[in-house]
Design a protein around this motif. Sequence first.
Motif, mmCIF file in Angstrom:
data_model
loop_
_atom_site.group_PDB
_atom_site.id
_atom_site.type_symbol
_atom_site.label_atom_id
_atom_site.label_comp_id
_atom_site.label_asym_id
_atom_site.label_seq_id
_atom_site.Cartn_x
_atom_site.Cartn_y
_atom_site.Cartn_z
ATOM 1 N N TYR A 110 41.449 31.341 50.077
ATOM 2 C CA TYR A 110 41.452 31.791 48.689
ATOM 3 C C TYR A 110 40.841 30.745 47.752
ATOM 4 O O TYR A 110 40.039 31.072 46.863
ATOM 5 N N ALA A 111 41.212 29.477 47.953
ATOM 6 C CA ALA A 111 40.746 28.428 47.043
ATOM 7 C C ALA A 111 39.226 28.276 47.083
ATOM 8 O O ALA A 111 38.608 27.942 46.064
ATOM 9 N N TRP A 112 38.638 28.548 48.245
ATOM 10 C CA TRP A 112 37.191 28.393 48.361
ATOM 11 C C TRP A 112 36.422 29.477 47.606
ATOM 12 O O TRP A 112 35.198 29.366 47.425
ATOM 13 N N PRO A 138 38.610 40.131 46.418
ATOM 14 C CA PRO A 138 39.722 39.356 46.964
ATOM 15 C C PRO A 138 40.470 38.531 45.927
ATOM 16 O O PRO A 138 41.424 37.849 46.264
ATOM 17 N N HIS A 139 40.037 38.570 44.675
ATOM 18 C CA HIS A 139 40.559 37.614 43.709
ATOM 19 C C HIS A 139 41.912 37.983 43.114
ATOM 20 O O HIS A 139 42.615 37.122 42.622
ATOM 21 N N GLN A 140 42.277 39.234 43.113
ATOM 22 C CA GLN A 140 43.529 39.657 42.479
ATOM 23 C C GLN A 140 44.706 39.469 43.440
ATOM 24 O O GLN A 140 44.706 39.993 44.557
ATOM 25 N N ILE A 141 45.733 38.736 42.995
ATOM 26 C CA ILE A 141 46.903 38.466 43.822
ATOM 27 C C ILE A 141 48.111 39.191 43.223
ATOM 28 O O ILE A 141 48.397 39.073 42.027
ATOM 29 N N ASP A 142 48.839 39.927 44.071
ATOM 30 C CA ASP A 142 50.003 40.688 43.621
ATOM 31 C C ASP A 142 51.321 39.978 43.880
ATOM 32 O O ASP A 142 52.330 40.277 43.225
ATOM 33 N N ALA A 143 51.358 39.059 44.849
ATOM 34 C CA ALA A 143 52.581 38.302 45.156
ATOM 35 C C ALA A 143 52.200 37.048 45.920
ATOM 36 O O ALA A 143 51.194 37.024 46.643
ATOM 37 N N GLY A 152 47.608 36.706 38.362
ATOM 38 C CA GLY A 152 47.037 36.934 39.685
ATOM 39 C C GLY A 152 45.537 36.769 39.772
ATOM 40 O O GLY A 152 44.961 36.895 40.861
ATOM 41 N N LEU A 153 44.875 36.449 38.667
ATOM 42 C CA LEU A 153 43.414 36.305 38.675
ATOM 43 C C LEU A 153 43.030 34.997 37.985
ATOM 44 O O LEU A 153 42.921 34.937 36.763
ATOM 45 N N PRO A 154 42.835 33.925 38.755
ATOM 46 C CA PRO A 154 42.477 32.628 38.162
ATOM 47 C C PRO A 154 41.253 32.739 37.270
ATOM 48 O O PRO A 154 40.283 33.439 37.590
ATOM 49 N N GLY A 155 41.318 32.049 36.143
ATOM 50 C CA GLY A 155 40.230 32.089 35.172
ATOM 51 C C GLY A 155 40.635 32.791 33.900
ATOM 52 O O GLY A 155 40.072 32.531 32.837
ATOM 53 N N ARG A 156 41.621 33.696 33.996
ATOM 54 C CA ARG A 156 42.159 34.329 32.790
ATOM 55 C C ARG A 156 43.187 33.397 32.165
ATOM 56 O O ARG A 156 43.832 32.606 32.846
ATOM 57 N N LEU A 157 43.374 33.517 30.876
ATOM 58 C CA LEU A 157 44.280 32.611 30.176
ATOM 59 C C LEU A 157 45.742 32.975 30.381
ATOM 60 O O LEU A 157 46.601 32.105 30.432
ATOM 61 N N SER A 158 46.045 34.260 30.467
ATOM 62 C CA SER A 158 47.447 34.648 30.596
ATOM 63 C C SER A 158 47.559 36.009 31.252
ATOM 64 O O SER A 158 46.600 36.780 31.302
ATOM 65 N N GLY A 159 48.746 36.286 31.717
ATOM 66 C CA GLY A 159 49.034 37.559 32.355
ATOM 67 C C GLY A 159 50.450 37.529 32.898
ATOM 68 O O GLY A 159 51.117 36.488 32.912
#
Length: 462
Positions: A223-225, A262-267, A292-299
């Motif tokens: 995921y990190a890559w 693959p970027h959206q994480i639910d848990a 669940g989506l790195p790069g967004r400010l909040s959620g």
Amino acid sequence: MNGEEWENDKKIYEDKRVSLQIVCSKLLGRKDQWRWEMVEQSKLGGRFGNLFCGFECPQNRNWICMPYQYCGEMVLPFLNHGRHGFCWSLIRFFSSQPSWHRKHNFGIAFDIDGVLLRGSKPIDGATRALRQLYWDAVKPSQMKIPFVFLTNGGGVSETIKASDLSEQFGVKIIPQQVLLGHTPFKTLVNCFQNEWILAVGKGEPANVMTEYGFRNVLSMDDYAWQFEEIDPLAKYKHWAKPPPAVNGHGISPSFMEKNMNPHQIDAVFIVSDPVDWGRDIQVLCDVLRSGGLPGRLSGRQPPLFFAADDFEYQAAFPVQRFGMGAFRIALENIYNRLGGPALKFTSFGKPNAIAYKIAELALQEIATMLELKFNISEDEGGSNVEFKDCSIEKNLDTIYMIGDNPATDVFGAREAGKPWFSILTKTGCFKDQLNHSEYPADLVTGDVEEAIHFILNKHIPE
């Protein structure tokens, strides 16, 4: 096997086969659907031995072939729960457990690190202690005392861990005896089976979760890559290798096969101790704060689960090492320092009640399988079958938790209450002469062998 031996074994087998059909009919009322068959070694390529018992499950019509003297250990992983659990005792009819074996209404749960192992090496006396719990130390069908391993460790499947323990101690351990920190994650499959989950930790966390039944599992390494520069120190980590590149974008084949973003994480599941704390804390903060989506400010924060919460554990180094609980504290403090709602999480493993409940159920299941008995007698009217179903008896009177960590092993057993009895050894985290002041155990012993001597002398006096 020569002809004479084969004929003798066939006669022995035929006598038992008839009795087994009678018992199956008596217990399950499905005589026509239970079939037993003996085959020679040559028909199965000589894989296990000379004489085999073929067993057909009436539920799915699948056949299982095994040497009749070992079929108790071979068939257990294939059995379903419920009435089909009777099959265990029927198959054990072929085993050589002593007929004078009697019921012992207690069980044992072992911690591993600091009790049985120091690093990867057995602690002195640990192997001798385990061997006392078997009629024959290489056959789980010959276990005379029900016991399990209850550990906060993990990172591999219960099957792999059972194999490792078998090799380390020279006794046969089956997966049903292994309860890892992440074993309770199985209970969450229905909630997240089709969701995208992030599996974090050493070993093979993504494979573990996939084996449990989660369908969309991403490892932290993969995921990190996917995010360029998400870990600004990655270029200094010469041990870290990217997954095989696809389309020049570093996207691993596993992502391409899933054919979706693959970027959206639910848990998020912390399956085992994380290796790269700096990267993992950074990425987890990004995932959890962004929804669940790195790069967004909040959620909205995705659910976060830890397989364990022990602060320290005893490894090979003389002084205790930080455990998953220490990582959780680091993540929680950094996350909360960033502002916004506090981090929400759920921890499993010891000392949480669910770990002890799962161990209790596993021990009861093993005890039932060991104790189910039937007697077959012949008279002029034919065969009579009497059987005793121990599953309808009371639960185990006593379950011994043998551990080295007062804050997890002992505290958890005390909180679980009856029938748990805590035994604290001095070979791991606890090294004092007397009992622990904050979390006192019911008994303190020098090592696990002394603990087993106490248990056996109490329940099986000479």
